[in-house]
Design an enzyme around this catalytic site. Sequence first.
Site, short mmCIF file in Angstrom:
data_model
loop_
_atom_site.label_atom_id
_atom_site.label_comp_id
_atom_site.label_asym_id
_atom_site.label_seq_id
_atom_site.Cartn_x
_atom_site.Cartn_y
_atom_site.Cartn_z
N ASP A 246 31.34 6.39 33.10
CA ASP A 246 30.61 7.51 33.70
C ASP A 246 31.55 8.61 34.15
O ASP A 246 32.76 8.39 34.33
CB ASP A 246 29.82 7.04 34.93
CG ASP A 246 28.63 6.15 34.55
OD1 ASP A 246 28.23 6.18 33.38
OD2 ASP A 246 28.14 5.44 35.44
N LYS A 268 26.36 11.33 32.80
CA LYS A 268 25.27 12.29 32.92
C LYS A 268 25.63 13.24 34.04
O LYS A 268 25.99 12.83 35.13
CB LYS A 268 23.95 11.57 33.23
CG LYS A 268 23.58 10.51 32.20
CD LYS A 268 22.46 9.63 32.69
CE LYS A 268 22.17 8.52 31.68
NZ LYS A 268 23.32 7.61 31.53
N MET A 381 23.05 10.98 45.29
CA MET A 381 22.53 12.03 44.40
C MET A 381 21.49 12.90 45.11
O MET A 381 20.45 13.22 44.55
CB MET A 381 21.93 11.39 43.13
CG MET A 381 22.95 10.61 42.33
SD MET A 381 22.23 9.59 41.01
CE MET A 381 21.59 8.19 41.96
#
Length: 470
Positions: A246, A268, A381
């Site tokens: 990641d 992502k 997040m």
Amino acid sequence: MDYLPLFVDLRSRKVVLIGGGVVAARKAELLIKANAALVVISPSLCSQLEEEYQQNKFIWQQENYQPNHLDDAYLVIAATDDELLNEKVFHDANVRKIFINVVDNQPLCSFIVPSIIDRSPVIVAVSSGGTAPVLARLLREKLETMLPNSLGKMAEIAGRWRAKVKESVCNMRERKRFWEKSFSGRFASLVENGQFSEAEQQLERQLYEKDTNGELILVGAGPGDAGLLTLKGLRVLQSAEVVLYDHLVSDEILELVRRDADKICVGKRAGSHSVSQEETNALIVKYARQGKKVVRLKGGDPFVFGRGGEELQIAAEAGIPFQVVPGVTAAIGAAAYAGIPLTHREHSQSITFITGHCRNEGMELDWQSLARGNQTLAIYMGTVKAANIRQQLIQYGRHQDTPIAVIGCGTRCDQKVLTGKLHELEILAQQAPTPALIIIGEVTALHQQLAWFGPQTEDIRWRSAVLELA
């Protein structure tokens, strides 16, 4: 090379140890483990040796040393604090052509005892030739961290299968390839997990059914600091053939990956090119079916907002073996490095992990429950939706002056901690570097007192005042 490394079979052979103190006890422990027929020569014994003597682990001759004590000895070790006595033992042993070691006196040694890493039947010895024993010990400690305790069991099982493999695989090169795959693949993983019968079944499949499947290992990389990667995680990275990682994985951790492994970013990131979860799933299946050891390397812990469970489901459906190596999750690591205890008897009796990024059709968070006091919220997040988080918490009863912190790049050298009040959350979130973690609760006020890592905090109220003056 001043010394030729040898591994000596001492089983039932007479080894004479001169001395009964603490140093002698350390040598006796090693000799007993090697199943030597140990004879200790000393007028008295320290407490450790006395205890082992009572357990009949060696013969004790309670007398002063005499040359005839060396008769029929296979090895001799002198471990007394009497230098003249040690020198006499050395000369007596040399006359009889017996290998002799005088502890901590290299010139009076015909053999030396190295630092040992014991994974019996696998033994690793490290020596500096007696010139720098502390350096040898430090090297041994580094190697200890890299060699799993299961190594000995792996060798034991492999020993039982050597004849079968030799009979079934006639070509020496193919046999070598078989064992290389076994010791770095699924067989090794099963042994390390204590699944010994399954490990033997795996060898049988590889040998007779030509099993070509690899495996998937989810590894938690932690929040950023490479020092927080677990030892097991490090070992897996250094045996991986393919690593799918990641954006959250730090460069320092990627540097630890085996040099010839394929490293593929499947991260992502909002506003930039991202690899979809479906593409990642397809890559996992593709490489594992090629017989490769695939490591899915995730920031933090793979089971805490890391979609690790979803990826294991894909592997399970495809019949791909898998395992999980947990990591230090971002909330635990970043909060600790920011000096923010997530719980505290006076301020917070519970901690709730939530994510600010849910599936579009996902259920709305229970804001009424989250807005209660005396608890800490750790929000992953959440910077993009900071305004909504602030609005909902205040609307459902959390006081607007509740202390908060936004930790950007937690545990890394560029870590930045922004502190303020709940009503200022959106402003802090905009200023924090990513990846960022939001912590809401009275415990964040302790940061001012307990901060220990990286640059000092930036208080949003000070920044706001500067902006107003400008």
